[in-house]
Design a protein around this motif. Structure first.
Motif, PDB file in Angstrom:
ATOM      1  N   TYR A  50       3.753  10.034   1.547  1.00 44.21           N
ATOM      2  CA  TYR A  50       3.103   8.731   1.505  1.00 44.21           C
ATOM      3  C   TYR A  50       4.065   7.682   2.029  1.00 44.21           C
ATOM      4  N   GLU A  51       3.526   6.809   2.863  1.00 44.20           N
ATOM      5  CA  GLU A  51       4.299   5.680   3.352  1.00 44.20           C
ATOM      6  C   GLU A  51       4.022   4.461   2.492  1.00 44.20           C
ATOM      7  N   LEU A  52       5.064   3.838   1.993  1.00 46.14           N
ATOM      8  CA  LEU A  52       4.933   2.532   1.364  1.00 46.14           C
ATOM      9  C   LEU A  52       4.839   1.573   2.549  1.00 46.14           C
ATOM     10  N   THR A  53       3.713   0.911   2.686  1.00 43.94           N
ATOM     11  CA  THR A  53       3.457   0.156   3.900  1.00 43.94           C
ATOM     12  C   THR A  53       2.706  -1.135   3.615  1.00 43.94           C
ATOM     13  N   LYS A  54       2.702  -1.985   4.607  1.00 44.66           N
ATOM     14  CA  LYS A  54       1.950  -3.244   4.558  1.00 44.66           C
ATOM     15  C   LYS A  54       2.230  -3.993   3.262  1.00 44.66           C
ATOM     16  N   MET A  55       3.522  -4.147   2.976  1.00 43.03           N
ATOM     17  CA  MET A  55       3.922  -4.893   1.794  1.00 43.03           C
ATOM     18  C   MET A  55       4.384  -6.270   2.230  1.00 43.03           C
ATOM     19  N   GLY A  56       3.752  -7.276   1.674  1.00 44.05           N
ATOM     20  CA  GLY A  56       4.123  -8.641   2.018  1.00 44.05           C
ATOM     21  C   GLY A  56       3.768  -9.606   0.909  1.00 44.05           C
ATOM     22  N   VAL A  57       4.446 -10.733   0.935  1.00 43.18           N
ATOM     23  CA  VAL A  57       4.216 -11.819  -0.017  1.00 43.18           C
ATOM     24  C   VAL A  57       4.027 -13.096   0.796  1.00 43.18           C
ATOM     25  N   LEU A  58       3.095 -13.929   0.384  1.00 42.40           N
ATOM     26  CA  LEU A  58       2.891 -15.200   1.072  1.00 42.40           C
ATOM     27  C   LEU A  58       4.208 -15.963   1.159  1.00 42.40           C
ATOM     28  N   ALA A  59       4.422 -16.638   2.263  1.00 40.01           N
ATOM     29  CA  ALA A  59       5.667 -17.392   2.463  1.00 40.01           C
ATOM     30  C   ALA A  59       5.915 -18.358   1.305  1.00 40.01           C
TER      31      ALA A  59
ATOM     32  N   ALA B   5       0.816  -1.212   0.000  1.00 36.09           N
ATOM     33  CA  ALA B   5       0.000   0.000   0.000  1.00 36.09           C
ATOM     34  C   ALA B   5       0.847   1.258   0.000  1.00 36.09           C
ATOM     35  N   LEU B   6       0.229   2.321  -0.447  1.00 31.90           N
ATOM     36  CA  LEU B   6       0.767   3.679  -0.357  1.00 31.90           C
ATOM     37  C   LEU B   6      -0.230   4.457   0.488  1.00 31.90           C
ATOM     38  N   MET B   7       0.172   4.814   1.696  1.00 31.08           N
ATOM     39  CA  MET B   7      -0.745   5.449   2.638  1.00 31.08           C
ATOM     40  C   MET B   7      -0.318   6.888   2.904  1.00 31.08           C
ATOM     41  N   PRO B   8      -1.222   7.854   2.656  1.00 32.16           N
ATOM     42  CA  PRO B   8      -0.873   9.239   2.960  1.00 32.16           C
ATOM     43  C   PRO B   8      -0.736   9.429   4.471  1.00 32.16           C
ATOM     44  N   THR B   9       0.332  10.126   4.880  1.00 34.04           N
ATOM     45  CA  THR B   9       0.582  10.322   6.306  1.00 34.04           C
ATOM     46  C   THR B   9       0.753  11.788   6.690  1.00 34.04           C
ATOM     47  N   ALA B  10       1.045  12.611   5.724  1.00 36.51           N
ATOM     48  CA  ALA B  10       1.197  14.056   5.940  1.00 36.51           C
ATOM     49  C   ALA B  10       1.047  14.707   4.569  1.00 36.51           C
TER      50      ALA B  10
ATOM     51  N   GLU C 149       5.683   3.090  -9.248  1.00 35.49           N
ATOM     52  CA  GLU C 149       5.089   3.750 -10.425  1.00 35.49           C
ATOM     53  C   GLU C 149       3.794   4.463 -10.064  1.00 35.49           C
ATOM     54  N   ARG C 150       2.958   3.819  -9.248  1.00 36.88           N
ATOM     55  CA  ARG C 150       1.708   4.465  -8.814  1.00 36.88           C
ATOM     56  C   ARG C 150       2.016   5.701  -7.978  1.00 36.88           C
ATOM     57  N   ALA C 151       3.033   5.616  -7.119  1.00 37.85           N
ATOM     58  CA  ALA C 151       3.394   6.755  -6.270  1.00 37.85           C
ATOM     59  C   ALA C 151       3.785   7.957  -7.120  1.00 37.85           C
ATOM     60  N   ARG C 152       4.533   7.715  -8.184  1.00 40.89           N
ATOM     61  CA  ARG C 152       4.988   8.820  -9.051  1.00 40.89           C
ATOM     62  C   ARG C 152       3.797   9.575  -9.653  1.00 40.89           C
ATOM     63  N   ASP C 153       2.665   8.903  -9.793  1.00 41.22           N
ATOM     64  CA  ASP C 153       1.496   9.518 -10.411  1.00 41.22           C
ATOM     65  C   ASP C 153       0.522  10.138  -9.410  1.00 41.22           C
ATOM     66  N   LEU C 154       0.805  10.023  -8.111  1.00 42.04           N
ATOM     67  CA  LEU C 154      -0.086  10.593  -7.109  1.00 42.04           C
ATOM     68  C   LEU C 154       0.033  12.111  -7.124  1.00 42.04           C
ATOM     69  N   PRO C 155      -1.081  12.818  -7.131  1.00 37.94           N
ATOM     70  CA  PRO C 155      -1.022  14.282  -7.149  1.00 37.94           C
ATOM     71  C   PRO C 155      -0.452  14.828  -5.839  1.00 37.94           C
ATOM     72  N   GLY C 156       0.488  15.751  -5.958  1.00 38.61           N
ATOM     73  CA  GLY C 156       1.020  16.439  -4.796  1.00 38.61           C
ATOM     74  C   GLY C 156       2.045  15.680  -3.974  1.00 38.61           C
ATOM     75  N   ILE C 157       2.424  14.483  -4.398  1.00 39.11           N
ATOM     76  CA  ILE C 157       3.399  13.726  -3.618  1.00 39.11           C
ATOM     77  C   ILE C 157       4.783  14.329  -3.771  1.00 39.11           C
ATOM     78  N   ASP C 158       5.480  14.489  -2.648  1.00 37.76           N
ATOM     79  CA  ASP C 158       6.882  14.918  -2.718  1.00 37.76           C
ATOM     80  C   ASP C 158       7.779  14.000  -1.882  1.00 37.76           C
ATOM     81  N   THR C 159       7.178  13.137  -1.067  1.00 39.85           N
ATOM     82  CA  THR C 159       7.959  12.231  -0.232  1.00 39.85           C
ATOM     83  C   THR C 159       7.335  10.842  -0.250  1.00 39.85           C
ATOM     84  N   LEU C 160       8.131   9.869  -0.647  1.00 37.87           N
ATOM     85  CA  LEU C 160       7.735   8.463  -0.570  1.00 37.87           C
ATOM     86  C   LEU C 160       8.733   7.798   0.364  1.00 37.87           C
TER      87      LEU C 160
END
Length: 160
Positions: free
Chosen positions: A74-83, A65-70, A100-111
């Protein structure tokens, strides 16, 4: 491998995949329980993104996920793959899709991302993708999780 966008039908995969790796290495924190139990409310409805990695037959094997925090962050978070799917390249494909999705988010300056040294394989994956260790990110956001002792930032101005 296919990348699928969030739907409420896929939400149980988001919770299951992430709870499995977190509980395997750490303890679920209140923040984890809230985000995993309410992904639409906590991430999607706030302007964030949740993606899933699936096999060609549609079996979900990973998520992130990409979660807005401020503002602009955006925090890249909750990334996992099944064992059972680790080592298949699914994590790298999913990470590339999230960047790639983060680059297209409007107003993002920090990932950025927050993790633990215990997640050495994940840290190596993030470094290969271009994330760099960042003390400012740690100071600004590192308090979000008790398990956090690594903070990294992705240079969004890096060429695609």
């Amino acid at each position: 491998m296919q990348i699928l966008p969030y739907t409420d039908t896929l939400a149980p995969h988001f919770a299951h995949i992430n709870a499995a790796w977190i509980e395997d290495m750490f303890v679920l924190e209140d923040h984890d329980r809230h985000v995993l139990g309410h992904p639409r409310e906590a991430i999607v409805d706030q302007g964030g993104v949740i993606l899933f990695a699936a096999t060609p037959d549609g079996t979900v094997i990973g998520t992130g996920a990409l979660m807005p925090t401020a503002t602009g962050a955006y925090e890249l978070t909750k990334m996992g793959v099944l064992a059972a799917a680790r080592g298949t390249g699914a994590g790298g494909i999913l990470l590339a899709a999230l960047i790639e999705r983060a680059r297209d988010l409007p107003g993002i300056d920090t990932l950025y991302l927050l993790t633990s040294r215990k997640c050495a394989a994940a840290i190596h994956l993030y470094e290969r993708a271009g994330f760099v260790h960042d003390a400012d990110i740690m100071a600004r956001f590192g308090h979000a999780y008790a398990r956090c002792d690594v903070a990294m930032r992705f240079p969004l101005d890096r060429p695609r």
